[in-house]
Scaffold this motif. Structure first.
Motif, PDB file in Angstrom:
ATOM      1  N   LEU A 160      51.642  68.152 -14.803  1.00 52.91           N
ATOM      2  CA  LEU A 160      51.400  68.761 -14.338  1.00 52.91           C
ATOM      3  C   LEU A 160      52.004  68.596 -12.958  1.00 52.91           C
ATOM      4  O   LEU A 160      52.786  68.825 -12.043  1.00 52.91           O
ATOM      5  CB  LEU A 160      50.026  68.956 -14.231  1.00 52.91           C
ATOM      6  N   ILE A 161      52.363  66.768 -11.942  1.00 54.96           N
ATOM      7  CA  ILE A 161      52.467  67.135 -11.015  1.00 54.96           C
ATOM      8  C   ILE A 161      53.959  66.737 -11.370  1.00 54.96           C
ATOM      9  O   ILE A 161      55.001  67.304 -10.473  1.00 54.96           O
ATOM     10  CB  ILE A 161      52.375  65.323 -10.292  1.00 54.96           C
ATOM     11  N   ARG A 162      54.467  66.497 -12.425  1.00 49.70           N
ATOM     12  CA  ARG A 162      56.036  66.739 -12.512  1.00 49.70           C
ATOM     13  C   ARG A 162      56.497  68.339 -12.053  1.00 49.70           C
ATOM     14  O   ARG A 162      57.621  68.515 -11.805  1.00 49.70           O
ATOM     15  CB  ARG A 162      56.744  66.650 -13.795  1.00 49.70           C
ATOM     16  N   GLU A 163      55.388  69.319 -13.048  1.00 52.74           N
ATOM     17  CA  GLU A 163      55.811  70.729 -13.137  1.00 52.74           C
ATOM     18  C   GLU A 163      55.894  70.800 -11.519  1.00 52.74           C
ATOM     19  O   GLU A 163      56.537  71.726 -10.483  1.00 52.74           O
ATOM     20  CB  GLU A 163      54.952  71.330 -13.435  1.00 52.74           C
ATOM     21  N   SER A 164      55.215  69.772 -10.503  1.00 47.82           N
ATOM     22  CA  SER A 164      54.632  71.025  -9.339  1.00 47.82           C
ATOM     23  C   SER A 164      55.726  70.482  -8.819  1.00 47.82           C
ATOM     24  O   SER A 164      56.158  71.113  -7.566  1.00 47.82           O
ATOM     25  CB  SER A 164      53.789  70.044  -8.512  1.00 47.82           C
ATOM     26  N   LEU A 165      57.071  69.427  -8.414  1.00 53.82           N
ATOM     27  CA  LEU A 165      57.594  68.930  -7.167  1.00 53.82           C
ATOM     28  C   LEU A 165      59.053  69.420  -8.150  1.00 53.82           C
ATOM     29  O   LEU A 165      59.610  69.756  -7.303  1.00 53.82           O
ATOM     30  CB  LEU A 165      58.029  67.622  -8.081  1.00 53.82           C
ATOM     31  N   ILE A 166      59.229  70.275  -9.398  1.00 54.96           N
ATOM     32  CA  ILE A 166      60.487  70.788  -9.670  1.00 54.96           C
ATOM     33  C   ILE A 166      60.182  72.130  -9.370  1.00 54.96           C
ATOM     34  O   ILE A 166      61.510  73.078  -8.696  1.00 54.96           O
ATOM     35  CB  ILE A 166      60.236  71.113 -11.180  1.00 54.96           C
ATOM     36  N   ASP A 167      58.907  72.402  -8.976  1.00 58.13           N
ATOM     37  CA  ASP A 167      58.700  74.069  -8.163  1.00 58.13           C
ATOM     38  C   ASP A 167      58.739  73.539  -7.142  1.00 58.13           C
ATOM     39  O   ASP A 167      59.271  74.643  -6.345  1.00 58.13           O
ATOM     40  CB  ASP A 167      56.997  74.015  -8.398  1.00 58.13           C
ATOM     41  N   GLY A 168      58.745  72.401  -6.311  1.00 59.03           N
ATOM     42  CA  GLY A 168      58.616  72.624  -4.800  1.00 59.03           C
ATOM     43  C   GLY A 168      60.481  71.939  -4.691  1.00 59.03           C
ATOM     44  O   GLY A 168      60.534  72.028  -3.272  1.00 59.03           O
ATOM     45  N   GLY A 169      61.019  72.111  -5.747  1.00 59.91           N
ATOM     46  CA  GLY A 169      62.757  71.969  -4.936  1.00 59.91           C
ATOM     47  C   GLY A 169      63.124  70.586  -5.610  1.00 59.91           C
ATOM     48  O   GLY A 169      64.549  70.468  -5.377  1.00 59.91           O
ATOM     49  N   TYR A 170      62.396  69.957  -6.480  1.00 60.44           N
ATOM     50  CA  TYR A 170      62.884  68.821  -6.057  1.00 60.44           C
ATOM     51  C   TYR A 170      63.545  68.127  -7.563  1.00 60.44           C
ATOM     52  O   TYR A 170      62.616  68.947  -8.442  1.00 60.44           O
ATOM     53  CB  TYR A 170      61.843  67.465  -6.140  1.00 60.44           C
ATOM     54  N   ASN A 171      64.099  67.513  -8.315  1.00 58.44           N
ATOM     55  CA  ASN A 171      64.807  67.192  -9.175  1.00 58.44           C
ATOM     56  C   ASN A 171      64.175  65.951  -8.970  1.00 58.44           C
ATOM     57  O   ASN A 171      64.743  64.480  -9.503  1.00 58.44           O
ATOM     58  CB  ASN A 171      65.935  67.121  -9.183  1.00 58.44           C
ATOM     59  N   PRO A 172      63.057  65.658 -10.101  1.00 61.70           N
ATOM     60  CA  PRO A 172      62.141  64.815 -10.445  1.00 61.70           C
ATOM     61  C   PRO A 172      62.509  63.200 -10.910  1.00 61.70           C
ATOM     62  O   PRO A 172      62.769  63.671 -12.194  1.00 61.70           O
ATOM     63  CB  PRO A 172      60.682  64.184 -10.086  1.00 61.70           C
ATOM     64  N   GLU A 173      62.745  61.975 -11.082  1.00 58.34           N
ATOM     65  CA  GLU A 173      63.117  60.972 -11.351  1.00 58.34           C
ATOM     66  C   GLU A 173      61.947  59.830 -11.688  1.00 58.34           C
ATOM     67  O   GLU A 173      61.865  59.317 -11.097  1.00 58.34           O
ATOM     68  CB  GLU A 173      64.715  60.368 -11.542  1.00 58.34           C
ATOM     69  N   ARG A 174      61.220  60.713 -13.000  1.00 54.41           N
ATOM     70  CA  ARG A 174      59.499  59.642 -12.675  1.00 54.41           C
ATOM     71  C   ARG A 174      59.894  58.463 -13.601  1.00 54.41           C
ATOM     72  O   ARG A 174      59.817  59.155 -15.307  1.00 54.41           O
ATOM     73  CB  ARG A 174      58.148  60.937 -12.612  1.00 54.41           C
ATOM     74  N   GLU A 175      59.113  57.752 -13.021  1.00 52.43           N
ATOM     75  CA  GLU A 175      59.028  56.367 -14.668  1.00 52.43           C
ATOM     76  C   GLU A 175      57.177  56.662 -14.489  1.00 52.43           C
ATOM     77  O   GLU A 175      56.564  56.234 -12.994  1.00 52.43           O
ATOM     78  CB  GLU A 175      59.045  54.727 -13.978  1.00 52.43           C
ATOM     79  N   GLN A 176      56.450  56.707 -15.334  1.00 57.78           N
ATOM     80  CA  GLN A 176      54.985  56.161 -15.464  1.00 57.78           C
ATOM     81  C   GLN A 176      54.719  54.994 -16.148  1.00 57.78           C
ATOM     82  O   GLN A 176      55.475  54.742 -16.676  1.00 57.78           O
ATOM     83  CB  GLN A 176      54.773  57.735 -16.522  1.00 57.78           C
ATOM     84  N   VAL A 177      53.712  54.545 -15.252  1.00 56.49           N
ATOM     85  CA  VAL A 177      53.189  53.304 -15.688  1.00 56.49           C
ATOM     86  C   VAL A 177      51.381  52.871 -15.828  1.00 56.49           C
ATOM     87  O   VAL A 177      50.905  54.480 -15.346  1.00 56.49           O
ATOM     88  CB  VAL A 177      53.158  52.426 -14.706  1.00 56.49           C
ATOM     89  N   GLU A 178      50.871  52.546 -16.730  1.00 57.42           N
ATOM     90  CA  GLU A 178      49.445  52.702 -16.903  1.00 57.42           C
ATOM     91  C   GLU A 178      48.983  51.132 -16.634  1.00 57.42           C
ATOM     92  O   GLU A 178      47.681  51.034 -15.930  1.00 57.42           O
ATOM     93  CB  GLU A 178      49.297  53.253 -18.337  1.00 57.42           C
ATOM     94  N   THR A 179      49.809  50.229 -16.105  1.00 57.88           N
ATOM     95  CA  THR A 179      48.566  48.893 -16.090  1.00 57.88           C
ATOM     96  C   THR A 179      49.350  48.318 -15.177  1.00 57.88           C
ATOM     97  O   THR A 179      51.035  48.205 -14.071  1.00 57.88           O
ATOM     98  CB  THR A 179      48.688  48.305 -17.387  1.00 57.88           C
TER      99      THR A 179
END
Length: 295
Positions: A25-44
């Motif tokens: 959801l956050i990634r989609e929001s960033l794309i809609d905002g005009g960004y080209n996100p390169e995201r790395e997800q971590v949990e720990t």
């Protein structure tokens, strides 16, 4: 509906998030905002620290509470490893006091996950602030470097700095100025005492120069003589300029101070030789003088 059709530069994001749905959801929001996100997800915590240590990110988006790892701990780690990277908390509802505590600790902002427009605005603001902070730090570093170069140049040329606080009439001398006067480092005389270091025949002139600078804002640059603590007579170049406050009042006079005894002595000796040669030529027969000039 997309928030923006204008593509922005690639954005390297470290996302501390354990929900794949929220991550998407956050990634989609960033794309809609005009960004080209390169995201790395971590949990720990260990993966979070490893990512910060091994890679470069433009921004950190952190969920508030993950199993065994909360935003406060993550923020502390981020400030230790990469304090220049903006840290935003993107989470569900948390108390106002908790959000304020996070901001006080150094988080840039707190954003609710269900407000994508607010997320984009917060990210843009955080990136702008980070850019300004980098510019300020670069300016400060440039200033430090320039001051270091000036200090080196001053040491080589034996040029010192001084200032007089007009509210107290206390002089502040650099180490070089103190050494020229043969006084200990850190010595801070009153204005009257500083003027009394000048040779008697120069005191009236330096007093007038300083008064005109302090009262009328007239800078000066003069060659005069001083008597050091040990009674040594030295030629110095002294300059002063006024410093105004925001109300246009002169509050400080500061300047430079240089021992020019060696160059002054060389100048005096050169003039003496020129004078002697002139007298010798005057005593020579006119024909011999002309022949000598013609080679």
């Amino acid at each position: 509906m997309k928030l923006s059709t204008k593509k922005k530069p690639e954005l390297r994001i470290l996302s501390l998030e354990d929900s794949f749905f929220d991550f998407a959801l956050i990634r989609e929001s960033l794309i809609d905002g005009g960004y080209n996100p390169e995201r790395e997800q971590v949990e720990t915590e260990s993966d979070f620290i490893a990512a910060l240590t091994q890679k470069k990110f433009d921004i950190i988006l952190a969920d508030f509470n993950l199993p065994g790892f909360d935003a406060f701990t993550a923020l502390g780690k981020a400030q230790e490893i990469c304090p220049e990277v903006p840290f935003l908390v993107v989470s569900g509802a948390i108390g106002e006091e908790t959000a304020i505590d996070l901001i006080k600790m150094g988080a840039v902002d707190y954003i609710m996950k269900d407000r994508p427009k607010r997320l984009i605005t917060a990210i843009e603001h955080a990136l702008e602030e980070a850019q300004l902070q980098r510019a300020r730090q670069q300016m400060e570093q440039d200033l430090v470097n320039n001051n270091a170069l000036l200090q080196i140049a001053g040491d080589i040329a034996r040029i010192g700095g001084w200032s007089v606080d007009l509210s107290t009439n206390i002089c502040t001398w650099s180490d070089v100025v103190a050494e020229i006067h043969e006084m200990p480092h850190g010595y801070s005389p009153l204005l009257e005492e500083g003027i009394n270091f000048y040779a008697p025949e120069w005191r009236e002139k330096i007093t007038q120069c300083f008064t005109d600078c302090a009262e009328k804002g007239i800078p000066y640059n003069e060659e005069m003589q001083i008597l050091t603590k040990n009674g040594q007579l030295k030629w110095v170049r002294t300059s002063g300029k006024p410093i105004w406050d925001n109300d246009g009042k002169i509050i400080l006079v500061q300047g430079a101070f240089q021992d020019i005894s060696a160059s002054k002595q060389a100048e005096i000796e050169l003039r003496a030789r020129e004078s002697l040669l002139s007298k010798i030529y005057e005593l020579l027969p006119i024909g011999l003088w002309i022949a000598d000039k013609d080679g």
